[in-house]
Write a protein that holds these residues in place. Structure first.
Motif, PDB file in Angstrom:
ATOM      1  N   ARG A  57      27.163  16.269   7.960  1.00 21.70           N
ATOM      2  CA  ARG A  57      28.229  15.673   7.154  1.00 21.70           C
ATOM      3  C   ARG A  57      28.736  16.664   6.117  1.00 21.70           C
ATOM      4  N   HIS A  58      30.063  16.712   5.975  1.00 17.05           N
ATOM      5  CA  HIS A  58      30.713  17.484   4.921  1.00 17.05           C
ATOM      6  C   HIS A  58      31.742  16.575   4.275  1.00 17.05           C
ATOM      7  N   GLY A  59      31.368  15.990   3.139  1.00 18.01           N
ATOM      8  CA  GLY A  59      32.269  15.048   2.497  1.00 18.01           C
ATOM      9  C   GLY A  59      32.534  13.868   3.419  1.00 18.01           C
ATOM     10  N   PRO A  60      33.803  13.524   3.653  1.00 21.89           N
ATOM     11  CA  PRO A  60      34.112  12.392   4.533  1.00 21.89           C
ATOM     12  C   PRO A  60      34.031  12.734   6.012  1.00 21.89           C
ATOM     13  N   TYR A  61      33.792  14.000   6.338  1.00 22.17           N
ATOM     14  CA  TYR A  61      33.790  14.430   7.731  1.00 22.17           C
ATOM     15  C   TYR A  61      32.361  14.555   8.256  1.00 22.17           C
ATOM     16  N   ALA A  62      32.258  14.495   9.577  1.00 15.91           N
ATOM     17  CA  ALA A  62      30.967  14.690  10.238  1.00 15.91           C
ATOM     18  C   ALA A  62      31.218  15.362  11.583  1.00 15.91           C
ATOM     19  N   TYR A  63      30.289  16.227  11.965  1.00 12.20           N
ATOM     20  CA  TYR A  63      30.403  16.851  13.288  1.00 12.20           C
ATOM     21  C   TYR A  63      29.030  16.866  13.949  1.00 12.20           C
ATOM     22  N   VAL A  64      29.050  16.838  15.276  1.00 15.75           N
ATOM     23  CA  VAL A  64      27.819  16.912  16.044  1.00 15.75           C
ATOM     24  C   VAL A  64      27.666  18.333  16.561  1.00 15.75           C
ATOM     25  N   ARG A  69      32.773  14.520  27.417  1.00 15.16           N
ATOM     26  CA  ARG A  69      33.075  15.948  27.520  1.00 15.16           C
ATOM     27  C   ARG A  69      31.937  16.760  26.901  1.00 15.16           C
ATOM     28  N   LEU A  70      31.447  17.732  27.676  1.00 11.44           N
ATOM     29  CA  LEU A  70      30.356  18.577  27.209  1.00 11.44           C
ATOM     30  C   LEU A  70      30.831  19.418  26.030  1.00 11.44           C
ATOM     31  N   VAL A  71      30.055  19.419  24.936  1.00 12.49           N
ATOM     32  CA  VAL A  71      30.460  20.141  23.735  1.00 12.49           C
ATOM     33  C   VAL A  71      29.277  20.929  23.186  1.00 12.49           C
ATOM     34  N   ALA A  72      29.607  21.932  22.381  1.00 15.88           N
ATOM     35  CA  ALA A  72      28.599  22.638  21.594  1.00 15.88           C
ATOM     36  C   ALA A  72      28.664  22.166  20.151  1.00 15.88           C
ATOM     37  N   ARG A  73      29.898  21.964  19.657  1.00 11.68           N
ATOM     38  CA  ARG A  73      30.107  21.474  18.294  1.00 11.68           C
ATOM     39  C   ARG A  73      31.449  20.745  18.271  1.00 11.68           C
ATOM     40  N   ARG A  74      31.479  19.581  17.647  1.00 12.98           N
ATOM     41  CA  ARG A  74      32.711  18.792  17.702  1.00 12.98           C
ATOM     42  C   ARG A  74      32.800  17.877  16.481  1.00 12.98           C
ATOM     43  N   VAL A  75      33.958  17.883  15.827  1.00 12.92           N
ATOM     44  CA  VAL A  75      34.213  16.959  14.719  1.00 12.92           C
ATOM     45  C   VAL A  75      34.305  15.548  15.276  1.00 12.92           C
ATOM     46  N   LEU A  76      33.669  14.603  14.608  1.00 23.15           N
ATOM     47  CA  LEU A  76      33.599  13.233  15.106  1.00 23.15           C
ATOM     48  C   LEU A  76      34.666  12.354  14.471  1.00 23.15           C
ATOM     49  N   GLU A  77      35.095  11.381  15.246  1.00 22.17           N
ATOM     50  CA  GLU A  77      36.040  10.389  14.772  1.00 22.17           C
ATOM     51  C   GLU A  77      35.465   8.998  14.988  1.00 22.17           C
ATOM     52  N   GLU A  78      36.011   8.025  14.310  1.00 19.23           N
ATOM     53  CA  GLU A  78      35.558   6.643  14.408  1.00 19.23           C
ATOM     54  C   GLU A  78      35.547   6.189  15.866  1.00 19.23           C
ATOM     55  N   GLY A  79      34.374   5.655  16.297  1.00 19.16           N
ATOM     56  CA  GLY A  79      34.268   5.103  17.634  1.00 19.16           C
ATOM     57  C   GLY A  79      33.912   6.093  18.718  1.00 19.16           C
ATOM     58  N   ASP A  80      33.729   7.377  18.403  1.00 17.77           N
ATOM     59  CA  ASP A  80      33.362   8.355  19.430  1.00 17.77           C
ATOM     60  C   ASP A  80      32.027   7.972  20.080  1.00 17.77           C
ATOM     61  N   VAL A  81      31.958   8.168  21.400  1.00 18.58           N
ATOM     62  CA  VAL A  81      30.723   7.912  22.143  1.00 18.58           C
ATOM     63  C   VAL A  81      29.994   9.233  22.349  1.00 18.58           C
ATOM     64  N   LEU A  82      28.750   9.296  21.884  1.00 19.63           N
ATOM     65  CA  LEU A  82      27.928  10.499  22.014  1.00 19.63           C
ATOM     66  C   LEU A  82      26.906  10.278  23.110  1.00 19.63           C
ATOM     67  N   SER A  83      26.772  11.265  23.997  1.00 17.81           N
ATOM     68  CA  SER A  83      25.755  11.210  25.048  1.00 17.81           C
ATOM     69  C   SER A  83      24.804  12.373  24.856  1.00 17.81           C
ATOM     70  N   PHE A  84      23.547  12.053  24.598  1.00 16.93           N
ATOM     71  CA  PHE A  84      22.501  13.069  24.486  1.00 16.93           C
ATOM     72  C   PHE A  84      21.676  12.959  25.763  1.00 16.93           C
ATOM     73  N   GLY A  85      21.911  13.863  26.725  1.00 19.39           N
ATOM     74  CA  GLY A  85      21.337  13.638  28.039  1.00 19.39           C
ATOM     75  C   GLY A  85      21.949  12.368  28.613  1.00 19.39           C
ATOM     76  N   ALA A  86      21.094  11.418  29.008  1.00 18.64           N
ATOM     77  CA  ALA A  86      21.576  10.140  29.545  1.00 18.64           C
ATOM     78  C   ALA A  86      21.622   9.047  28.488  1.00 18.64           C
ATOM     79  N   ALA A  87      21.177   9.332  27.277  1.00 15.99           N
ATOM     80  CA  ALA A  87      21.174   8.333  26.207  1.00 15.99           C
ATOM     81  C   ALA A  87      22.539   8.298  25.525  1.00 15.99           C
ATOM     82  N   ARG A  88      23.089   7.105  25.359  1.00 19.14           N
ATOM     83  CA  ARG A  88      24.432   6.940  24.787  1.00 19.14           C
ATOM     84  C   ARG A  88      24.350   6.296  23.406  1.00 19.14           C
ATOM     85  N   CYS A  89      25.167   6.811  22.503  1.00 19.91           N
ATOM     86  CA  CYS A  89      25.273   6.269  21.154  1.00 19.91           C
ATOM     87  C   CYS A  89      26.753   6.215  20.773  1.00 19.91           C
TER      88      CYS A  89
END
Length: 264
Positions: free
Chosen positions: A48-55, A70-90
């Motif tokens: 987290r950096h202030g109001p922003y967050a990135y994975v 979409r496979l990423v190395a680093r990505r700024v997150l937005e409201e409602g984004d779906v994160l997949s860590f392997g097969a686990a979804r958040c």
């Protein structure tokens, strides 16, 4: 819940993001613990950096991190984004929406969709360049085939598709330019020291006691050269394509000038 949070889809658990770094993984010491076996012990972190967050994927898992598929190395997150860590979804929430004028909105760099095998090919391609050795050329199609235990023809087909996906135009140093692009996007990372020791740099043909292409018959050399040009665009020379520190290009030039071999 006030403030940014992450919701684990399998369990429904909602975990608030910390003020600085929230770690995600399967280990017992992380902030967001996922039980799926496809998740590494320390898989990723949300910063987290202030109001922003990135994975940020930590490059320690073969299964990677995805944002909205979409496979990423680093990505700024937005409201409602779906994160997949392997097969686990958040899913992330609680991130303030920010409306930017169309003329000033920056389009986030996006990597193309990759299959598991294509990512394996890219990892093997770039592994020599991510070692501690200086001026190392990316792996050849033959070396990638040996690394992944597949045929060289299959590797060349994967490379041709990857050139198209990453929009690498035909021309000199095509394989080098692909490796530079992949490294710049952060799709492959340097191996941890333990894994680096388990994957030492591959010896060249001379070190393996194999005959060089110059010792082959003229007809065989022509066939090999034609296949190399189809998969790589051209013979690597000393006019290096610009890249990360120019090391990949210089290494490729040294290989071509020093041994006289064409890269397949």
């Amino acid at each position: 819940m006030e403030g940014p949070y992450i919701r684990i889809e399998e369990t429904g658990d909602v975990i608030p993001l910390t003020e600085t770094v929230t770690t995600v993984g399967r280990g017992s010491g992380v902030d967001v613990r996922l039980a799926d076996p496809s998740v590494s012990r320390l898989h990723a972190e949300i910063v987290r950096h202030g109001p922003y967050a990135y994975v940020a994927d930590l490059g320690l898992s073969r299964n990677g991190t995805r944002v909205n598929g979409r496979l990423v190395a680093r990505r700024v997150l937005e409201e409602g984004d779906v994160l997949s860590f392997g097969a686990a979804r958040c899913r992330v929430g609680g991130i303030p929406r920010e409306d930017l004028a169309a003329e000033v909105e920056l389009r986030r760099s996006a990597s193309p969709e990759l299959t598991r095998r294509e990512l394996d090919v890219l990892t093997s391609l770039c592994r020599p360049a991510l070692s501690d050795e200086a001026f190392v050329a990316p792996a050849t199609a033959r070396e990638i085939a040996a690394d992944l235990v597949v045929t060289e023809a299959a590797v060349k087909q994967h490379l041709l598709r990857l050139y198209q996906k990453f929009r690498i135009p035909e021309g000199p140093n095509r394989r080098v330019r692909l490796a530079n692009e992949v490294i710049a996007l952060g799709l492959v990372r340097p191996l941890p020291p333990a894994e680096r020791a388990a994957h030492p740099p591959r010896p060249g043909p001379a070190e393996r006691g194999e005959p060089s292409s110059s010792g082959a018959s003229p007809a065989r050399r022509r066939d090999t050269d034609r296949a190399a040009r189809e998969a790589d665009g051209a013979v690597v020379n000393s006019d290096a394509a610009p890249g990360i520190g120019g090391a990949l290009g210089r290494a490729a030039g040294g290989q071509a000038n020093g041994t006289g071999q064409r890269v397949s």
